[in-house]
Design a protein around this motif. Structure first.
Motif, PDB file in Angstrom:
ATOM      1  N   TYR A  18       0.739  -1.296   0.091  1.00 49.00           N
ATOM      2  CA  TYR A  18       0.090  -0.023  -0.054  1.00 49.00           C
ATOM      3  C   TYR A  18       0.771   1.215   0.017  1.00 49.00           C
ATOM      4  O   TYR A  18       1.776   1.307   0.875  1.00 49.00           O
ATOM      5  N   GLU A  19       0.677   1.840  -1.002  1.00 48.84           N
ATOM      6  CA  GLU A  19       1.240   3.384  -0.998  1.00 48.84           C
ATOM      7  C   GLU A  19       0.675   4.346  -0.155  1.00 48.84           C
ATOM      8  O   GLU A  19      -0.393   4.316   0.375  1.00 48.84           O
ATOM      9  N   ARG A  20       1.510   5.252   0.062  1.00 53.95           N
ATOM     10  CA  ARG A  20       0.706   6.698   0.970  1.00 53.95           C
ATOM     11  C   ARG A  20      -0.117   7.253   0.033  1.00 53.95           C
ATOM     12  O   ARG A  20      -0.102   7.368  -1.127  1.00 53.95           O
ATOM     13  N   CYS A  21      -1.333   7.692   0.598  1.00 56.98           N
ATOM     14  CA  CYS A  21      -2.213   8.395  -0.092  1.00 56.98           C
ATOM     15  C   CYS A  21      -3.155   9.295   0.622  1.00 56.98           C
ATOM     16  O   CYS A  21      -2.707   9.444   1.745  1.00 56.98           O
ATOM     17  N   SER A  22      -3.801   9.933   0.136  1.00 55.85           N
ATOM     18  CA  SER A  22      -4.563  11.178   0.621  1.00 55.85           C
ATOM     19  C   SER A  22      -6.156  10.694   0.618  1.00 55.85           C
ATOM     20  O   SER A  22      -6.744   9.889   0.182  1.00 55.85           O
TER      21      SER A  22
END
Length: 81
Positions: A18-22
């Motif tokens: 899981y990548e960083r996201c907003s």
């Protein structure tokens, strides 16, 4: 917008990252798995990685592709959530 993939974790070793996201562009992961009534059944099925199971998985993948191509299998629109 976005990216989707359909996978079969039974068929190969895998991992999810899981990548960083907003909150404006979230990452949503939906995992659906078969549930077996006992651990014995689970272990028996997990040991079925054979040529016959490969042929079965290819048939399932082909059926899913055909259904998607005919518009019978689709992702919901954002408005449908």
């Amino acid at each position: 917008p976005g990216t989707v993939y359909c996978s079969s974790p039974f068929v190969f070793e895998h991992g999810v990252r899981y990548e960083r996201c907003s909150s404006d562009e979230p990452i949503i992961a939906l995992q659906c798995r078969f549930a077996f009534p006992s651990k014995v059944d689970t272990n028996r099925v997990n040991a079925l990685r054979s040529e016959e199971m490969r042929a079965a998985m290819e048939a399932v993948a082909g059926s899913m592709q055909n259904a998607a191509d005919r518009g019978e299998m689709r992702l919901p629109e954002m408005e449908e959530f």
